[in-house]
Design a protein around this motif. Structure first.
Motif, PDB file in Angstrom:
ATOM      1  N   GLU A 128      -4.308  -4.379  -7.134  1.00 50.02           N
ATOM      2  CA  GLU A 128      -5.770  -4.445  -7.114  1.00 50.02           C
ATOM      3  C   GLU A 128      -6.371  -4.235  -8.499  1.00 50.02           C
ATOM      4  OE1 GLU A 128      -6.943  -1.560  -4.243  1.00 50.02           O
ATOM      5  OE2 GLU A 128      -6.450  -2.851  -2.535  1.00 50.02           O
ATOM      6  N   GLU A 163       0.504  -0.732   5.363  1.00 48.91           N
ATOM      7  CA  GLU A 163       1.776  -1.369   5.667  1.00 48.91           C
ATOM      8  C   GLU A 163       1.893  -2.662   4.879  1.00 48.91           C
ATOM      9  OE1 GLU A 163       2.587   0.032  10.240  1.00 48.91           O
ATOM     10  OE2 GLU A 163       1.636  -1.912   9.916  1.00 48.91           O
ATOM     11  N   ALA A 164       3.108  -2.989   4.460  1.00 50.04           N
ATOM     12  CA  ALA A 164       3.344  -4.204   3.682  1.00 50.04           C
ATOM     13  C   ALA A 164       4.002  -5.251   4.578  1.00 50.04           C
ATOM     14  CB  ALA A 164       4.232  -3.903   2.486  1.00 50.04           C
ATOM     15  N   ASP A 166       1.572  -9.038   1.576  1.00 49.91           N
ATOM     16  CA  ASP A 166       0.210  -8.612   1.879  1.00 49.91           C
ATOM     17  C   ASP A 166       0.250  -7.163   2.347  1.00 49.91           C
ATOM     18  OD1 ASP A 166      -2.508  -8.775   2.241  1.00 49.91           O
ATOM     19  OD2 ASP A 166      -2.363  -9.673   4.243  1.00 49.91           O
ATOM     20  N   VAL A 167      -0.658  -6.347   1.836  1.00 46.65           N
ATOM     21  CA  VAL A 167      -0.725  -4.937   2.220  1.00 46.65           C
ATOM     22  C   VAL A 167      -1.984  -4.723   3.043  1.00 46.65           C
ATOM     23  CG1 VAL A 167      -0.817  -2.561   1.398  1.00 46.65           C
ATOM     24  CG2 VAL A 167       0.500  -4.248   0.133  1.00 46.65           C
ATOM     25  N   LYS A 168      -1.792  -4.271   4.307  1.00 44.44           N
ATOM     26  CA  LYS A 168      -2.916  -4.001   5.206  1.00 44.44           C
ATOM     27  C   LYS A 168      -2.679  -2.686   5.918  1.00 44.44           C
ATOM     28  CE  LYS A 168      -4.185  -8.736   6.326  1.00 44.44           C
ATOM     29  NZ  LYS A 168      -4.208  -9.762   7.370  1.00 44.44           N
ATOM     30  N   ASN A 169      -3.680  -1.854   5.963  1.00 42.16           N
ATOM     31  CA  ASN A 169      -3.630  -0.580   6.682  1.00 42.16           C
ATOM     32  C   ASN A 169      -2.421   0.259   6.298  1.00 42.16           C
ATOM     33  OD1 ASN A 169      -5.937  -1.394   8.087  1.00 42.16           O
ATOM     34  ND2 ASN A 169      -4.716  -2.364   9.684  1.00 42.16           N
ATOM     35  N   LYS A 217       7.393  -7.283   8.685  1.00 44.45           N
ATOM     36  CA  LYS A 217       7.097  -5.980   8.086  1.00 44.45           C
ATOM     37  C   LYS A 217       8.154  -5.628   7.049  1.00 44.45           C
ATOM     38  CE  LYS A 217       5.923  -1.282   9.310  1.00 44.45           C
ATOM     39  NZ  LYS A 217       5.745  -0.336  10.400  1.00 44.45           N
ATOM     40  N   ASP A 227       1.601   2.368  -1.665  1.00 35.01           N
ATOM     41  CA  ASP A 227       0.347   2.748  -2.321  1.00 35.01           C
ATOM     42  C   ASP A 227       0.357   2.383  -3.800  1.00 35.01           C
ATOM     43  OD1 ASP A 227      -0.537   3.732   0.087  1.00 35.01           O
ATOM     44  OD2 ASP A 227      -0.034   5.829  -0.375  1.00 35.01           O
ATOM     45  N   THR A 233      -0.230 -10.039  -8.231  1.00 42.35           N
ATOM     46  CA  THR A 233       0.159 -10.338  -6.858  1.00 42.35           C
ATOM     47  C   THR A 233       1.598  -9.879  -6.657  1.00 42.35           C
ATOM     48  OG1 THR A 233       0.277 -12.056  -5.179  1.00 42.35           O
ATOM     49  CG2 THR A 233       0.948 -12.678  -7.394  1.00 42.35           C
ATOM     50  N   GLN A 245       0.068  -1.450  -4.160  1.00 41.45           N
ATOM     51  CA  GLN A 245      -1.278  -1.908  -3.825  1.00 41.45           C
ATOM     52  C   GLN A 245      -2.267  -1.549  -4.933  1.00 41.45           C
ATOM     53  OE1 GLN A 245      -2.898  -0.231  -0.231  1.00 41.45           O
ATOM     54  NE2 GLN A 245      -4.408  -1.869  -0.024  1.00 41.45           N
TER      55      GLN A 245
END
Length: 159
Positions: free
Chosen positions: A104, A61-62, A56-59, A88, A97, A109, A100
Motif C-alpha cells: 500500500e 488473509e492473503a 490479494d489481501v482481504k480481512n 488461500k 501485515d 504489487t 500489505q
C-alpha cells in the motif's frame, strides 16, 4: 545412487516467467497453499498457468487470485473445484501485515513467482514487485544482447 538431489529438496512445478519480464522483483517470501486433493494431483502433472495471477489481501488473509489450475481428469465431475477460484495462502499474520503495508505504501504489487513441492507440500514463492515501464524492458533486452555478443566474441577469441 548417483542421483543429484534438487536444490534444498525442492521439486519444481512451474515458474512465472512473465514476472521477471514485467516486474522488478524486490523481496521474496515462501507461502503455503490451501488446496483440494484433486488440485494437488493436477499440480503433480504440471497443469498450472500463472497468466494474470496476483496476491490479494482481504480481512487479514492473503489469497492467490487469477492462477489457473486445470481440473484433474480422473476425478468425478462433482469433486472438481473451480480452476480459477481464489486460493488461500498460508502465512503468518505478521508476514501478511508487513506485505500489505509495503504494497500500500510504495505502490507495489504481490506476484506469484514459482510453485514447487517441499517435503510433499505445495509451496508458492511470492514477491513484492514494481511494474517495469516499456523503456525499462527495452533496456533489459539491450543488456542481454550486449552480454550475448561479448560472450560470442570471447568464445571466438579463445579458439
Amino acid at each position: 545412487m548417483s542421483e543429484k538431489p534438487e536444490a534444498a529438496g525442492r521439486k519444481p512445478i512451474a515458474e512465472n516467467r512473465n514476472a521477471r519480464r514485467l516486474y522488478e522483483l524486490t523481496e521474496t517470501l515462501e507461502a503455503g497453499l490451501a488446496l483440494q486433493g484433486s488440485e494437488v494431483k493436477s499440480l503433480r502433472d504440471g497443469r498450472v498457468s500463472f497468466k494474470d495471477g496476483y496476491v490479494d489481501v482481504k480481512n487479514g488473509e492473503a489469497f492467490l487470485v487469477g492462477v489457473h489450475i486445470a481440473p484433474y481428469e480422473k476425478t468425478s465431475l462433482f469433486d472438481r473445484p473451480d480452476p480459477e477460484r481464489p486460493r488461500k495462502l498460508l502465512l503468518h499474520r505478521r508476514e501478511i501485515d508487513r506485505l500489505q503495508a509495503k504494497a500500500e505504501q510504495k505502490g507495489l504489487t504481490i506476484v506469484p513467482v514459482r510453485l514447487y513441492f517441499t517435503r510433499g507440500r505445495v509451496k508458492l514463492e511470492i514477491a513484492l514487485a514494481k511494474g517495469k515501464k516499456v523503456h525499462d524492458r527495452r533496456d533489459d533486452l539491450k543488456q542481454k544482447d550486449i552480454a550475448r555478443d561479448t560472450a560470442r566474441q570471447l568464445a571466438q577469441y579463445n579458439k
